[in-house]
Write an enzyme that holds these catalytic residues in place. Structure first.
Site, short mmCIF file in Angstrom:
data_model
loop_
_atom_site.label_atom_id
_atom_site.label_comp_id
_atom_site.label_asym_id
_atom_site.label_seq_id
_atom_site.Cartn_x
_atom_site.Cartn_y
_atom_site.Cartn_z
N GLU A 278 0.84 -1.22 0.00
CA GLU A 278 0.00 0.00 0.00
C GLU A 278 0.87 1.26 0.00
O GLU A 278 0.55 2.23 -0.68
CB GLU A 278 -0.96 0.01 1.20
CG GLU A 278 -1.95 -1.15 1.25
CD GLU A 278 -2.84 -1.25 0.02
OE1 GLU A 278 -3.05 -0.24 -0.66
OE2 GLU A 278 -3.31 -2.37 -0.28
N ASP A 359 3.73 -4.45 -5.94
CA ASP A 359 4.20 -5.76 -5.47
C ASP A 359 5.72 -5.81 -5.49
O ASP A 359 6.35 -6.31 -4.54
CB ASP A 359 3.64 -6.88 -6.35
CG ASP A 359 2.19 -7.21 -6.04
OD1 ASP A 359 1.65 -6.64 -5.06
OD2 ASP A 359 1.59 -8.04 -6.76
ZN LIG Z 1 -2.51 -2.16 -4.70
#
Ligand SMILES: [Zn+2]
Length: 420
Positions: A278, A359
């Site tokens: 996030e 990611d």
């Molecule tokens: Zn995301």
């Protein structure tokens, strides 16, 4: 028949047909893969959970098709069926006049849309979500949420509509530029104010302060230059057992928010990796990028609106016999999506790229293995399908297909990406 009437009817029919086609593809593909857990998830996701996710996906698609058909019918009624005029007559009968009447006209049409959508929303919560064991919303919470949502929409939406209508009437020939500036200012203000003032009307936000977590979370936040006061937990479990995490806000009001439902199932390492993902959306400046694109697109939209305002055929061809600035706004907002949905794959593809970037960031700054494990839990507990139809997914999904995403993380992990 005017060419615009014809084009609108064709576009609306095409949109509905393509939606149904996509939906059938997705359901058929998911059901065909119902009997076997994909290799990447074997041993982690039980077959029973995988099969349940397939049924859940199929049920959601059926509701989506019903919702789309209802939406198209309602749009036809509002436009060529004279519905916008009818609502205008209802408002006119109350005796209000001038800009106030125009504002109410816009709100009135959206109230009709909200009222017609209410049974679907209720069915989604108490039928679909209940049947698959996700619902925790009580009828009282549902009623209060609806009431609060509508009040908020009426107050904020009403103020914004009144502002735009005032600009349209008084800012001269370049009103659309002024209206765009006002619209942009309000949007920015809302982005900043939403997390602090509006989201708390629906959920309780508490700091993420778990003693076992604090040290590693703070170390991660320091590594990423983020402040711990910006990480929150919300009581999502009051409404649903679905879990998630998201980022929101702008400038000093940016926040990372965890659902308590997600937090309760993840290990400290997995929580850290999700937080890193996030945070990446902030660090990689995904929010300003999206904002910039939406500002440019809304400028184009307002320019088109300004041009259409001078074309008397626009409103006539779309079924409005009593044109005003309010009906111009209404038609523009209601009819544009019938044409702009074709850009969905561009938006989805861009979003999926951001997800891969986030990611990769999480893999560098936390642990790829932990993030992969956290995602698998998230897919399993939310009954997200592990086998979406590739064509459907490329068009609609804001997040990459699970198998692809996990494979990418696992290969990073194998390359030693987990090392801090
Ligand atoms: Zn995301």
């Amino acid at each position: 028949m005017h060419w615009l009437t014809f084009t609108f009817l064709c576009a609306l029919a095409l949109q509905l047909a393509v939606r149904i086609w996509f939906s059938r593809r997705q359901t058929a593909f998911v059901m065909a893969h119902r009997g076997e857990v994909p290799p990447a998830f074997a041993g982690v996701v039980p077959l029973a959970d995988h099969a349940r996710a397939a049924s859940y996906t199929a049920a959601k698609q059926r509701l989506f098709v019903l919702d789309s058909a209802l939406g198209a019918t309602l749009l036809l009624w509002l436009t060529l069926g004279g519905g916008i005029d009818t609502v205008g007559d209802w408002i006119g009968r109350t005796g209000v006049a001038g800009r106030f009447k125009e504002t109410l006209h816009v709100l009135g049409v959206f109230s009709v849309l909200g009222a017609v959508g209410l049974p679907i929303a209720a069915y989604r919560t108490f039928g679909l979500e209940q049947r698959f064991g996700f619902n925790r919303t009580t009828p009282l919470t549902f009623a209060l949420d609806t009431l609060k949502g509508w009040t908020l929409a009426a107050v904020l939406g009403g103020a914004l509509v009144a502002l735009v209508l005032w600009v349209m009437a008084s800012a001269g020939p370049r009103w659309w530029l002024v209206a765009w500036a006002a619209w942009s200012a309000v949007s920015l203000l809302l982005m900043v104010a939403w997390p602090r003032f509006i989201a708390p009307l629906f959920n309780r936000f508490s700091p993420l302060d778990d003693a076992s977590l604090r040290e590693r979370i703070e170390a991660l936040l320091t590594r990423c230059g983020f402040s711990a006061e910006r990480v929150f937990v919300i009581d999502g479990s009051r409404r649903s057992s679905h879990g998630n995490a998201y980022f929101t806000g702008l400038g000093r009001e940016k926040r990372v928010v965890f659902f308590d439902t997600l937090l309760s199932t993840l290990s400290p390492g997995q929580i850290e990796s999700v937080l890193a993902h996030e945070l990446a959306h902030f660090k990689l400046r995904h929010i300003p990028q999206r904002l910039l694109v939406s500002l440019v697109l809304s400028l184009l939209g307002f320019a088109l609106l300004g041009w259409l305002a001078e074309r008397s055929w626009f409103q006539a061809a779309l079924g409005v016999t009593n044109p005003s600035n309010a009906t111009l706004l209404l038609l523009f907002v209601l009819v544009s999506p019938v044409f702009t949905w074709v850009a969905a794959p561009i938006a989805s593809g861009w979003s999926r790229r951001h997800e891969f970037e986030a990611d990769a960031f999480a893999a560098r700054h936390s642990s790829a293995g932990d993030l992969a494990d956290a995602l698998v839990k998230l897919y399993r507990d939310n009954a997200s399908t592990l086998t979406p139809d590739p064509v459907y997914s490329a068009f609609h999904d804001s997040h990459p297909p699970p198998a692809e995403r996990i494979a990418k993380l696992r290969s990073t992990f194998a390359d030693g990406g987990a090392a801090r």
